[in-house]
Design an enzyme around this catalytic site. Structure first.
Site, PDB file in Angstrom:
ATOM      1  N   SER A  34     -59.746  66.549  68.349  1.00 16.31           N
ATOM      2  CA  SER A  34     -58.967  66.654  67.124  1.00 16.31           C
ATOM      3  C   SER A  34     -59.676  65.999  65.947  1.00 16.31           C
ATOM      4  CB  SER A  34     -57.605  65.994  67.325  1.00 16.31           C
ATOM      5  OG  SER A  34     -56.955  65.938  66.089  1.00 16.31           O
ATOM      6  N   ARG A  52     -60.576  78.917  57.126  1.00 19.04           N
ATOM      7  CA  ARG A  52     -59.186  78.760  57.534  1.00 19.04           C
ATOM      8  C   ARG A  52     -58.779  77.297  57.450  1.00 19.04           C
ATOM      9  NH1 ARG A  52     -56.799  77.110  61.917  1.00 19.04           N
ATOM     10  NH2 ARG A  52     -58.654  77.109  63.239  1.00 19.04           N
ATOM     11  N   LEU A  90     -52.371  79.244  64.442  1.00 16.32           N
ATOM     12  CA  LEU A  90     -51.163  79.500  65.232  1.00 16.32           C
ATOM     13  C   LEU A  90     -50.138  80.210  64.359  1.00 16.32           C
ATOM     14  CD1 LEU A  90     -50.867  76.039  67.029  1.00 16.32           C
ATOM     15  CD2 LEU A  90     -51.859  78.137  67.904  1.00 16.32           C
ATOM     16  N   HIS A 144     -66.288  73.588  63.505  1.00 20.90           N
ATOM     17  CA  HIS A 144     -65.456  72.391  63.615  1.00 20.90           C
ATOM     18  C   HIS A 144     -66.381  71.197  63.758  1.00 20.90           C
ATOM     19  CE1 HIS A 144     -62.411  69.620  64.902  1.00 20.90           C
ATOM     20  NE2 HIS A 144     -61.487  70.495  64.574  1.00 20.90           N
ATOM     21  N   ARG A 197     -64.086  70.292  56.600  1.00 21.39           N
ATOM     22  CA  ARG A 197     -64.837  70.629  57.801  1.00 21.39           C
ATOM     23  C   ARG A 197     -66.254  71.102  57.522  1.00 21.39           C
ATOM     24  NH1 ARG A 197     -60.275  73.997  61.266  1.00 21.39           N
ATOM     25  NH2 ARG A 197     -59.100  72.173  61.870  1.00 21.39           N
TER      26      ARG A 197
END
Lengths: 260, 279, 641
Positions: free
Chosen positions: C287, C438, C444, C269, C333
């Protein structure tokens, strides 16, 4: 290039040591140098590292996410649950809140419902019991209708979220002079009672959760210490809301109000 | 209940759930319900305190008006029911409220004590070695458990003093409250006692009048901000009104120098009644 | 080498009918017979709690295990952004097929199409289920659910609950689980850590757990075992994972025959707060939405000593805007992360440890005003200030990439069953749906899809034929031997009596893994790693000090076993990264990049899953392949220029 002031300070840490649930327990005092950029728990990590080097046993304390959201951490720091910084869980507290030469008294959360397991770790399972008693909406997997079938007014949804933000750390109980769990319980009751989805079981939920709560915790005298200790700043309004709903639940003709 | 093999590690209930009493007594079985009763009786008792204080302001109108007021309480709904009947009903109600208020306070205090019993207990309250900065709890909220007993003891003293006349002895004139008050409060220790007790009462009401909104769940963001002000005003008015009696007696504003019906007279009550009528 | 064919059991038929048809063709367990089956669920995060609750509702006898004090602590709770759902409430052209397409493409064509399509199909049901449970998703003024776009998706399909979506979804699943605990259909074991998966005749028959408070090691048997034990990001020591996250459950299953797939697929990240000192315990993620308004830059000069404010505009390098004019600071990312590493490696990093890059909001504040920026990011700015002591409204934030998710995991077939019959793996602990990378707001979704809507169906198919079969008693030698082995392991740790703490070795291991199997990998580094890790492990086994005893709460002892498993995993990661001679998604081999510096896939040779088979301690694992076919999404090369 240095933009922060990571100075090193020396603190005296007076920590509660208790070998097990039946041990009497006592305070031990340690000296620990640490930079002010470190978090409070990293200071304890360092202390444990040096205890390990000296052949001692590390201090047991609990933490997991270290982002202030899982609710695993929580100790009393100088008599305040989660320490001096407002709206901050222990793991998010940093050493820049302290000064060189400070004495820091670290104790476990205390309440009869939170027996000490070891050192600073306590058993907060009664909070699970309260949830088990009704802190849910009974909807089996697959039984849900389309999410947009039931509009929820934005204000109600926002308020429900304010209550649902509870991380279940138990600081409210620890800070309460009566060891009451009103803020925790009312946050869950408030969260569900504010949503249309939660109406069907509203009264039985309130009744059951309050009564299980009272098997473990004290009686609220409206000091407001819980709100001050709460890392999520949950409002005392939810306690009032729960009190009203509880007495209503006792009185209401539920069958003819279409609710359980 | 859920079966959990590691049940042995789950904290045990501090108290077990008792068999439920029949409705509505079962409300009183729980702490939340008991707080609710405490709040309701609190409202009743505050109502009494306010009425008592306002009624006693008649003292500033002289002995005759004071006598008339006292008499009017005895003759409430007079003619329909025997004299003193309604007053006794009110008194019974007050005794009941006071009893419930006291009982709930004592039992809830024990309730919370049990819930903190694994904690370091100092003087019955939960304490931490790291000290306790009370952040939200104020002096009034923390001292409810002291102001309460002070008020109860004072109440007993007050009844013995001005209702039963224990300490005034022969000087006590039933039916002449003006005389009794001015006699009793003229003594400096008694005046100080009244002042201390009324400060305790005001503190008790300052927290209680705010707290009862929480306990009853009377909560609306639109007027929540008024609750603290209301409690302060209520406590303040009661404090000022009640403190005026000992203070003005001591400063001489309430005295018997100019009485038309001497308290020592055997017919003092008839005299007062006549005087009031002619007013 | 590939004598074993991995049967993914993907049903026949067109992609959009596979799951629907399969649900009909699977065997069912009669409602009255469900209570005759015992199921163990390990882990109570999103996947585990939702699975245990759903299975309990169906009538199975469920035992749920967590090492936390309560299920609500699982690290699913820390997810901030949101959850995708193909609802098309925003009328912007979203559909199941588009979510499927985006996920396969985002995964850089290394995921199994059929699984991903099923995930997209059930995504809408998850939103319904969560809403019915009382999850307070964000709503618009009409009281209906609000959506936002996320992670570069071109449609708004992300449902969110402020910045705490993971927390709210977990509390929803947790409350469903607690309802079943109260109803007696789920037996909850808290503070119990799985230490072994037990098999008999090749079939999973139970687990062995250690009670973290008493140290007691106990056996539990069942007809099926479900692992929902999360990812292995903590192998890096510094990650955004929670302190206790570990690979132990998955790893011990691997040692019992479950293949471990694609361990080298790890996700970085780009916007985390850099470490502030050597004993930093974990990293905090912020975030990604911050990149919408923040500009990323470093000084032109190496070893710059001036503060950000003192560096004139002309001496700043807005390297993402310079290299990727079209996407600028919003590149994906992995691209953002690798570029940050490059500039820091060049010696142009910022902060006291020169280990970050600036994320500067001054231009945005000037353009939109302080109030607008504060309304958008206020809580993130506050969090940053709490952690660093710096005010991001005045000085630029410092950020650096960190590990936060692992795509690899236990290999599972379409039924989410591992290569050990009766052993299932769901959520982040399996490898199935995200390929090599991902997408945002999909973790989630996958955890809950597996737990609520996939496993409860597929597990029945596996159990249907076994009616009347008793569970293996815990007195069976397979259990008693496993318990004895664990107890002797424990004694070995306590007897080692070395000098260094478990954390010391974990930190050292993390450093090796981060440097060599982190954002960029290369052949020489990986080969070096394959000899460095065993050397460090040898030192670890000899010189670690685990204080305390076995029969109390002993956090050092818990960690010792976990770190030991990380050593073995790290070795496998290196081996997997070394054998995958291509770059894809989170796996970037410097030898394989396009002239623009993008990941260069080799679809001809590597369009497959690498699933590793355990061959016993000291032996290298065997690499097996599951070929991936792409019938519905055309293979293409990403470009963000």
């Amino acid at each position: 290039m240095s933009t922060n002031n990571g100075e090193t300070i020396n603190v005296t840490v007076k920590v509660w040591r208790q070998d097990g649930p039946s041990d009497k327990g006592h305070f031990e005092t340690y000296e620990q140098p640490v930079t002010t950029d470190a978090s409070f728990l990293e200071m304890l990590d360092l202390l444990n590292e040096s205890l390990n080097e000296q052949g001692g046993e590390p201090i047991v304390f609990e933490s997991d996410c270290r982002e202030g959201i899982c609710g695993t951490c929580g100790v009393m720091i100088n008599g305040r649950a989660h320490g001096p910084q407002k709206a901050t869980a222990t793991c998010q507290l940093h050493m820049r809140e302290f000064k060189d030469g400070d004495e820091i008294v670290v104790e476990p959360f205390r309440a009869a419902g939170f027996p000490v397991i070891r050192d600073l770790a306590v058993d907060r399972s009664p909070l699970d019991r309260i949830i088990e008693a009704g802190g849910y909406i009974s909807v089996n997997t697959g039984a849900a209708s389309d999410a947009n079938l039931t509009p929820v007014p934005k204000d109600a949804a926002d308020k429900a979220f304010d209550a649902a933000a509870c991380i279940g750390c138990g600081a409210c109980v620890a800070a309460c002079p009566n060891s009451a769990a009103q803020l925790f319980t009312s946050a869950k009751i408030g969260h569900l009672a504010l949503l249309p989805q939660g109406q069907a079981e509203r009264w039985s939920r309130t009744e059951n959760m309050v009564e299980v709560m009272e098997e473990f915790f004290g009686s609220c005298t409206n000091h407001g210490e819980c709100h001050e200790a709460c890392p999520k700043e949950i409002s005392l309004d939810f306690i009032a809301f729960m009190n009203r709903d509880y007495v209503k639940a006792k009185v209401k003709n539920r069958a003819l109000s279409g609710q359980a | 209940m859920a079966q959990t093999t590691n049940e042995r590690y789950r904290a045990n209930p501090v108290r077990s759930k008792k068999r439920s009493w029949p409705f509505p007594l079962n409300i009183y079985q729980t702490a939340v319900g008991r707080k609710w009763v405490m709040a309701l009786t609190g409202i009743g008792l505050i109502g009494f305190v306010v009425a008592h204080m306002v009624g006693n302001l008649h003292v500033y109108e002289g002995p005759a008006r004071m006598h008339e007021y006292a008499e009017s309480l005895r003759t409430l709904a007079g003619g329909i029911v025997p004299k003193g009947f309604i007053l006794w009903l009110l008194r019974l109600g007050l005794i009941l409220m006071f009893g419930l208020h006291l009982h709930s306070a004592i039992t809830l205090r024990n309730f919370s004590g049990q819930s903190s019993n694994s904690a370091t207990l100092v003087g019955g309250a939960k304490k931490y070695a790291g000290g306790r900065d009370h952040i939200a709890a104020n002096y009034a909220s923390r001292t409810m458990r002291w102001t309460g007993p002070i008020i109860a003891l004072f109440l007993f003293y007050h009844l013995a003093d001005l209702t039963w006349g224990w300490w005034l002895g022969d000087d006590f004139v039933p039916g002449d409250p003006y005389h009794n008050v001015s006699q009793s409060l003229a003594s400096i220790p008694v005046a100080i006692l009244y002042i201390v007790a009324n400060i305790a009462l005001a503190l008790h009401i300052f927290h209680g009048a705010w707290s009862m909104f929480q306990s009853l769940g009377v909560n609306n963001p639109k007027y929540n901000h008024l609750r603290r002000g209301l409690a302060t005003a209520l406590a303040g008015i009661i404090l000022v009104g009640n403190l005026s009696f000992p203070i003005f007696t001591q400063t001489g504003l309430i005295n018997e120098d100019n009485r038309k019906c001497p308290a020592s007279d055997v017919n003092v009550l008839e005299c007062l009644a006549e005087q009031a009528e002619g007013h | 080498m590939n004598e074993i064919t991995l049967d993914s059991k993907v049903p026949e038929g067109p992609i959009s009918d596979k799951w629907e048809n399969h649900k009909f063709s699977m065997n069912l367990v009669n409602p009255n017979n469900k209570r005759k089956f015992e199921i163990i669920v390990v882990g109570t995060g999103l996947a585990g709690a939702s699975a245990a609750a759903s299975l309990g509702e169906l009538g199975y006898r469920v035992k749920a295990f967590t090492y936390h004090d309560t299920p609500r602590r699982a690290h699913s709770i820390a997810a901030q952004g949101g959850i995708n759902g193909a609802k098309n409430y925003t009328n912007d052209g979203d559909s199941v097929h588009r979510l499927f397409y985006d996920t396969v493409k985002g995964g850089d064509f290394r995921s199994r199409e059929a699984n991903v399509h099923r995930l997209a199909e059930v995504s809408a049901n998850i939103i319904d289920q969560a809403t019915a449970q009382g999850v307070p998703f964000a709503r618009d003024y009409g009281g209906l659910l609000d959506n936002r776009s996320f992670g570069g998706a071109q449609v708004s399909r992300t449902f969110y609950a402020r910045g705490q979506t993971g927390q709210q979804l977990l509390i929803g699943a947790y409350s469903a689980l607690m309802r079943q605990v109260g109803a007696g259909s789920v037996e909850l074991h808290t503070r119990s850590e799985l230490l072994d998966v037990v098999t008999k005749d090749g079939q999973a028959c139970g687990i062995v757990v250690r009670d973290l408070l008493s140290g007691e090691v106990t056996s539990h048997s069942a007809h099926a075992v479900v692992l929902a034990t999360g990812g292995y990001g903590n192998v890096y020591f510094l990650s955004t994972n929670a302190m206790m996250c570990n690979v132990t459950a998955a790893w011990r299953a691997h040692r019992k025959g479950a293949f471990f797939a694609n361990p080298c697929y790890t996700q970085i990240h780009p916007t985390c707060i850099p470490a502030s000192d050597d004993f930093q315990s974990k990293l905090t993620l912020m975030s990604e939405s911050l990149r919408n308004d923040g500009r990323i830059w470093v000084p032109n000069n190496e070893g710059e000593s001036r503060s950000a404010a003192e560096i004139p505009e002309s001496e700043r390098d807005y390297y993402l805007e310079r290299k990727y004019p079209a996407f600028g600071n919003l590149v994906p990312r992995d691209v953002a992360s690798r570029n940050a590493k490059t500039v820091v490696d060049e010696g142009r990093g910022v902060g006291p440890l020169a280990n970050g890059v600036y994320l500067d909001f001054s231009a945005a504040i000037e353009r939109d005003g302080l109030d607008t920026i504060s309304a958008k990011y206020g809580n993130l700015f506050d969090m940053y200030q709490r952690i660093t002591g710096e005010n991001p409204y005045q000085t630029p934030m410092r950020i650096y990439p960190a590990i936060h998710y692992t795509m690899g995991g236990l290999w599972v077939d379409y039924h989410l069953m591992t290569t050990v019959p009766g052993l299932y793996s769901i959520g982040e602990s399996n490898f199935s749906d995200h390929g090599a990378n991902r997408l945002g707001a999909s973790a989630l979704m996958q955890g809950l899809a597996d737990g609520y809507f996939v496993l409860p169906y597929t597990i029945g198919d596996g159990l249907a034929g076994r009616l009347g079969e008793p569970v293996v008693p815990t007195s069976d030698p397979v259990f008693t031997e496993a318990v004895a082995a664990i107890e002797s392991d424990t004694q070995r740790w306590l007897a080692t009596n070395g000098t260094k703490s478990v954390d010391y070795y974990h930190r050292e291991l993390g450093r090796i893994v981060w440097d060599n199997i982190g954002m960029e990998r290369n052949k020489a580094g990986l080969e070096q790693t394959l000899s460095d890790i065993p050397a460090l492990r040898e030192d670890f086994l000899k010189n670690v000090r685990v204080p305390g005893s076995a029969n109390t709460l002993n956090q050092s002892l818990e960690k010792a076993g976990r770190v030991d498993d990380f050593f073995e995993l790290a070795e496998l990661m290196a081996r997997d990264a070394l054998t995958r001679d291509e770059s894809c998604g989170g796996h970037f081999r410097v030898e394989y990049q396009t002239p623009e510096g993008e990941a260069q896939r080799d679809d001809e040779n590597f369009a497959h899953v690498a699933a590793w088979e355990w061959n016993g301690r000291g032996n290298a694992q065997t690499r097996h392949r599951e070929e991936l076919t792409f019938d519905n999404v055309a293979l293409s090369q990403r470009s963000y220029k």
